[in-house]
Structures are given as structure tokens and as C-alpha cells.
Design a protein around this motif. Sequence first.
Motif, mmCIF file in Angstrom:
data_model
loop_
_atom_site.group_PDB
_atom_site.id
_atom_site.type_symbol
_atom_site.label_atom_id
_atom_site.label_comp_id
_atom_site.label_asym_id
_atom_site.label_seq_id
_atom_site.Cartn_x
_atom_site.Cartn_y
_atom_site.Cartn_z
ATOM 1 N N ALA A 35 0.832 -1.212 0.000
ATOM 2 C CA ALA A 35 0.000 0.000 0.000
ATOM 3 C C ALA A 35 0.861 1.254 0.000
ATOM 4 N N GLN A 36 1.895 1.268 0.818
ATOM 5 C CA GLN A 36 2.774 2.443 0.874
ATOM 6 C C GLN A 36 3.517 2.641 -0.447
ATOM 7 N N ALA A 37 3.968 1.558 -1.066
ATOM 8 C CA ALA A 37 4.676 1.666 -2.349
ATOM 9 C C ALA A 37 3.744 2.159 -3.452
ATOM 10 N N GLN A 57 6.592 9.358 -14.847
ATOM 11 C CA GLN A 57 6.415 9.729 -13.447
ATOM 12 C C GLN A 57 6.481 8.499 -12.547
ATOM 13 N N ALA A 58 5.852 7.406 -12.954
ATOM 14 C CA ALA A 58 5.881 6.180 -12.148
ATOM 15 C C ALA A 58 7.312 5.660 -12.011
ATOM 16 N N VAL A 59 8.077 5.676 -13.099
ATOM 17 C CA VAL A 59 9.470 5.213 -13.054
ATOM 18 C C VAL A 59 10.303 6.135 -12.159
ATOM 19 N N GLU A 60 10.089 7.449 -12.270
ATOM 20 C CA GLU A 60 10.797 8.398 -11.400
ATOM 21 C C GLU A 60 10.503 8.136 -9.932
ATOM 22 N N ARG A 61 9.310 7.641 -9.632
ATOM 23 C CA ARG A 61 8.897 7.372 -8.250
ATOM 24 C C ARG A 61 9.251 5.963 -7.792
#
Length: 118
Positions: free
Chosen positions: A18-20, A77-81
Amino acid sequence: MSAIRAVTVILEDPSAAAQALHRTFGWTVDSDFGTFASLALPTGIPLWINAPAPGESVTGHLVLHLSAADVDAAFGQAVERGAVAVREPQDMDFGERSACVAVDAAPGLVFDFSRPIG
């Protein structure tokens, strides 16, 4: 008539997953009890994460399709995060622009950003 109320996935560590997913996609963690977590998604359909019951397997090979107005930006954005690139953005032969990522804390799940072409 019935409708989908929620989608549940079975993962070893619901809290970590959930946190990820919150960090990667910005989804709101509604509740986190360790063995169960609930995330609010923009669609209004919550994603529930349960720990496996004794003898139960974890979810494997599930693709969650995420609507994205800008597939390339959502993927980037997902990859950056911290998401792992599974498939770079590309136009598919069935008329969709699509890109896929995975999140280490949610093994067996692939997240597909997509939108119709045109």
C-alpha cells in the motif's frame, strides 16, 4: 444488477505494498491494518490488499489497466517514483497507446497505463 465494488489482490505484505503504491501512483491509503490495506483510486473502485490465509497463494500475473490521458508522462512519473519499467510507451496494433510498470512491493502485478489512439 451487480457492479464491481472493489478489486482485491493477495500479497505477502499488504502494508508495504500500500505504501509503495501510494508513493508510485499517488493513491490514497484509506486503511492499513498490516494484514489488510485499502487504497482509494480515482475511478472510485478501491484496491484492497489482503495477506494470504494459511495455505493460500499470493496473486500472480494480474494486470491492472490504468487510464492515462498522457501515457508517456504517467509512465515516466511512475518510473521516477520507483516503479520498474516493464514495457516502454508504444502504440499497440489494437489501437491503444500503452506502457507497463511493476512495483517491487507488489509482486505479480503489472500496471498498464493506456489510452485509445486518436
